[in-house]
Write an enzyme that holds these catalytic residues in place. Structure first.
Site, PDB file in Angstrom:
ATOM      1  N   GLU A 291      -3.035  19.876  11.993  1.00 29.81           N
ATOM      2  CA  GLU A 291      -3.704  19.070  13.018  1.00 29.81           C
ATOM      3  C   GLU A 291      -3.991  17.739  12.337  1.00 29.81           C
ATOM      4  OE1 GLU A 291      -5.576  16.959  14.525  1.00 29.81           O
ATOM      5  OE2 GLU A 291      -7.289  18.001  15.398  1.00 29.81           O
TER       6      GLU A 291
ATOM      7  N   GLU B 218      -2.892   8.751  11.557  1.00 29.51           N
ATOM      8  CA  GLU B 218      -3.502   9.369  10.371  1.00 29.51           C
ATOM      9  C   GLU B 218      -2.452   9.812   9.351  1.00 29.51           C
ATOM     10  OE1 GLU B 218      -6.240  12.423  11.575  1.00 29.51           O
ATOM     11  OE2 GLU B 218      -7.581  10.992  12.560  1.00 29.51           O
TER      12      GLU B 218
END
Length: 689
Positions: A144, A153
C-alpha cells in the site's frame, strides 16, 4: 537528550531557538500522519483482505508455499491478513523505525510472531539469500504505497526494484493493477486557483483594470498536484466537457518501469466550452479478474451508496498549461506525461499534423513567472474573489484622502494598486522576500505603475525614513496575508510589523484593518474526526498499540494545539453559536502583557462535540469586516459554510482522541484561551460540561 532548533516564528517574525526533545521530529510525524485514517477506511481494508485471501488461495492451489512480501507494512495489518489467510511466511518491510517497532508489538500481540518477520529497512536495501533479510524471493507481493496521485510516494521505483530483486517472476500482486481515469472540465472556480483574473476597480476618474503580466498569463504553474476532496465540489462549480476515460494502467504482477513516459487518450467533447481542468482519480483491482475493486471515483461517477470517506486518498485537479476552446463532436487528444513521482497533462486538437507528435516528450510544468511560488492555490482563489476585493475597495475609499501617504504590509498583495487607483498621493509596499519583490515589480510594470508605487525590500524593524523619502505614513494597510502563516492567528504578524514601524507613522495614522477578532465555535464533524480517533480493532486484528503510539505522540505536543484544515472540504455542523473570544487592536502597539479570556458556550444542538473551530475576523473599518472562517450557518441543522480560501484552526477534544464515551451529553463547553504577546502563540484548553 534535548536539542536546540532554530525556528522562524510566523506571528512575531523573529528567529527563535527552541529546545526540543530529540524525539520531537518523529513524534510530530506520527501525530500528523494519516495512519488512523487508513485504519478507519473499511472499504480499503475489506478489499485488501479479500484480495489477499484470493492471492494466497491461488498460490496454494498451485501446490506452492505462499511467501509474502509486504512493503510499507505500517502496523503489519496486511501481513497479518496474509498470515491468517494461510500464508506460510510473511516479510513485512517498514523503513520508519518507530512504526516498525510498533508493527513488531502488534504482530506478537495478535499471535503471528512465528509467521511474520518485520524488517526495518527501505525495501531497496532488503537482501535475499541464506544470510539475507529474506530466505528466498516472495511469490505474493502486497503493498500500500499509494497517494492521491497514485505514484507520488515512489510506488513505481519501489515496484521496479521489488520485481528485479525481491519477488519471483509471475508472482501474485495485491493490488493486481491500478487504473488512472480522467475527465475534462471547465471551471471558473478551479481555474481561479492557478491564474489571476483581471480586477475591476471603480475609481473617481473612471474604471481601472488590474491585469497580470503576460509572463504570468502564459505560465503553466507549478508541477505539484492539487489534491482535494472533490466530493465537496458542487456540480454547479464545473461543467463536464468529456466522458470519463482511462488514461493509463499499471499491472503490478509484472515488472514495472519507473522511467518517464507519456500516454495518450482521445476525447470526444460532450459539450463545447473552455478546457481548463483535468480531473483525475484512480482505482485498484485487488485480483486479476477485477471483481474486487476499490475506487476513488467522485460522486457524479459512482453512486453515493458506495461512498467511503477517506482523507489519505482523494482526487486530483490538474491545470492545463492554457485554456483551450473545445467543440462538441470535435475530437481532441489528451496527453499524460509522468516521471517517477508526478503526472502532468497537455491537450491537443486531433488534427493529422499532430499525429507525428504523439511520442514527443512534454516537459514537466515549471513556474517561470514566480507568482505560483509566492501564492499557493487558495491564495490565487482569494485574490480572485471579487466580493472580498470589493470590501477592501469600499474600506479604502472611506479612509484615503488625496494627500494620503500609504504603506502596505502584506506579502504580494494587490492593496498597493488599489490604494493608488483610489487616490492615495503616494504608496509604499513592504516586501521582505526576493520572490515577492520580483513578482510585484512585474505586476506594477504590467499596469504601468512602476514609477507610482515604491517597493521597499526590508523587514519592518529595519525600515528607515530614507526608505519612505522622509515622509510619515498616514494610512497603514494590510489584508493581512503572509506566506509563512499556517494557522489563522499567524497573520497577526501585521500587528508586530505595525509596532515595529511605529516611529514612521503619523500621530493621526489610520490603520486598516483597525482590529482583528478571534472567533470560536463548537462543531460536530461529519468525517474529519476519524483522523484523530483510535481504531481499537481493524478487520478483527488488535491495533491498540498503534492507537497508543499516536496518542503518546499527540500528548507529546500536538493534542494541546489546534491544527489547520480547509473546512470547505470537511463538512461539519455547529453545536454552539459563533463567539468572539479575543480582540486585537491594531490602532495600538502590541502590549507587553498577555491577552487572555475564559468563559463558556452553551450547546444549542444535539450532536457529538468533536472540537472547536477557530478563525480570525478583520475589522477593516468600524462597519466593514472580512472573515477567514465562518461565512454563514446555512440552515436550522447548523450546517456551516466556510471561507474557501483559508484554512481554519481545529482543536480536537480529548473525547475524540481517547474515544471516551460520554455518559451525559454535554450542555456547555468551557474555554480558556491565552495569547502570549512575547511568543505570538495561542494556548487553549476546553472542557465539556
Amino acid at each position: 537528550m534535548k536539542t536546540f532548533c532554530g525556528r522562524a516564528n510566523p506571528t512575531t517574525g523573529s528567529l527563535e531557538w527552541v529546545e526540543e526533545d530529540e524525539d520531537y521530529d518523529y513524534h510530530q510525524e506520527i501525530a500528523r500522519s494519516r495512519y488512523a485514517d487508513m485504519l478507519h477506511d473499511k472499504d480499503r481494508n475489506m478489499k485488501y483482505y479479500q484480495g489477499i485471501r484470493a492471492a494466497v488461495s491461488r498460490v496454494k492451489g498451485r501446490g506452492e508455499k505462499a511467501i509474502v512480501l509486504d512493503i510499507g507494512t505500517g502496523t503489519g495489518l496486511l501481513s497479518m491478513m496474509a498470515a491468517s489467510a494461510g500464508a506460510d511466511f510473511c516479510y513485512a518491510v517498514e523503513v520508519f523505525k518507530p512504526m516498525a517497532n510498533a508493527a513488531v508489538k502488534i504482530v506478537e500481540k495478535n499471535g503471528f510472531g512465528d509467521k511474520i518477520k518485520v524488517i526495518n529497512k527501505h525495501s531497496t536495501e532488503v537482501t535475499v539469500g541464506p544470510d539475507g533479510d529474506m530466505q528466498c524471493r516472495a511469490n505474493i507481493l502486497v503493498t500500500e504505497l499509494f497517494d492521491t496521485e497514485l505514484i507520488g510516494e515512489g510506488a513505481l521505483p519501489t515496484y521496479e526494484h521489488a520485481h528485479k530483486y525481491l519477488v519471483q517472476e509471475g508472482c501474485e500482486a495485491v493490488p493486481h493493477r491500478a487504473t488512472v481515469y480522467v475527465q475534462l472540465v471547465e471551471s471558473k472556480r478551479m481555474w481561479s486557483w492557478n491564474k489571476l483574473f483581471p480586477v475591476h476597480v471603480e475609481a473617481e476618474d473612471g474604471e481601472k483594470i488590474i491585469v497580470s503580466p503576460s509572463e504570468m498569463e502564459n505560465c503553466p504553474g507549478v508541477p505539484s498536484v492539487c489534491d482535494i476532496q472533490l466530493n465537496q465540489m458542487p456540480s454547479s462549480d464545473f461543467t463536464i466537457l468529456s466522458d470519463v476515460v482511462t488514461m493509463f494502467s499499471v499491472d503490478f504482477s509484472k515488472p514495472v518501469r519507473s522511467a518517464s513516459t507519456c500516454y495518450r487518450a482521445q476525447l470526444d467533447p460532450v459539450k463545447s466550452g473552455k478546457a481548463q481542468i483535468v480531473l483525475s482519480w484512480w482505482d485498484i483491482d485487488m485480483d486479476p479478474s477485477g471483481t474486487i475493486n476499490c475506487t476513488m471515483a467522485p460522486y457524479w461517477v459512482k453512486p453515493m451508496s458506495a461512498f467511503q470517506w477517506r482523507d489519505h486518498w482523494m482526487q486530483c485537479v490538474y491545470f492545463l498549461p492554457k485554456e483551450e476552446q473545445v467543440l462538441q463532436g470535435e475530437k481532441v487528444h489528451l496527453t499524460a506525461c509522468r516521471d517517477e513521482y508526478s503526472v502532468w497533462y497537455t491537450l491537443q486538437k486531433a488534427r493529422e499534423e499532430d499525429e507525428s507528435k504523439a511520442d514527443a516528450r512534454v516537459e514537466s510544468p515549471v513556474c517561470r513567472c514566480q507568482a505560483h511560488l509566492l501564492w499557493n492555490r487558495p491564495r490565487f482563489g482569494e485574490l480572485n474573489d471579487q466580493n472580498r476585493t470589493r470590501q477592501y475597495i469600499k474600506s479604502l475609499m472611506s479612509v484615503l484622502r488625496t494627500d494620503s501617504v500609504c504603506l502596505c504590509i502584506s506579502d504580494g498583495s494587490l492593496l498597493p494598486v488599489l490604494a493608488h487607483y483610489l487616490g492615495a498621493e503616494q504608496v509604499f509596499t513592504l516586501e521582505n522576500s526576493a520572490v515577492s519583490c520580483s513578482v510585484m515589480k512585474k505586476f506594477f510594470k504590467a499596469n504601468h505603475l512602476e514609477d507610482k508605487i515604491k517597493i521597499v525590500e526590508a523587514r519592518p524593524e529595519l525600515l528607515t525614513s530614507s526608505h519612505l523619502e522622509e515622509k510619515k505614513i498616514s494610512v497603514l494597510v494590510g489584508e493581512p496575508f503572509f506566506t509563512t502563516s499556517l494557522l489563522p492567528w499567524h497573520n497577526l504578524y501585521f500587528w508586530y510589523a505595525r509596532t515595529a514601524v511605529t516611529e514612521h507613522l503619523a500621530s493621526d495614522v489610520t490603520v486598516l484593518p483597525q482590529s482583528a477578532a478571534l472567533h470560536m465555535m463548537i462543531v460536530e464533524f461529519q468525517d474529519l474526526w476519524r483522523i484523530r480517533s483510535p481504531c481499537g480493532t481493524c478487520e478483527g486484528f488488535d491495533v491498540q498499540t498503534m492507537d497508543d503510539m499516536i496518542k503518546n505522540s499527540l500528548n507529546f505536543r500536538e493534542s494541546k494545539e489546534a491544527e489547520p484544515h480547509p473546512l470547505w472540504e470537511y463538512p461539519c455542523k455547529s453545536l454552539s453559536n459563533p463567539q468572539e473570544v479575543l480582540l486585537f487592536d491594531f490602532r495600538k502597539t502590541v502590549p507587553q502583557h498577555c491577552l487572555s479570556t475564559e468563559g463558556s458556550v452553551n450547546l444549542l444542538r444535539k450532536g457529538k462535540s468533536h472540537g472547536a473551530v477557530l478563525w480570525m475576523e478583520y475589522h477593516l473599518t468600524a462597519d466593514i469586516s472580512v472573515s477567514t472562517g465562518l461565512m454563514q450557518i446555512s440552515n436550522e441543522k447548523g450546517n456551516c459554510e466556510w471561507n474557501p480560501h483559508c484554512k481554519q484552526a481545529v482543536y480536537f477534544f480529548s473525547s475524540v482522541i481517547e474515544s471516551e464515551t460520554l455518559a451525559d451529553v454535554p450542555t456547555a463547553v468551557t474555554y480558556a484561551i491565552k495569547f502570549d504577546t512575547k511568543t505570538g502563540e495561542i494556548a487553549m484548553d476546553f472542557k465539556l460540561l
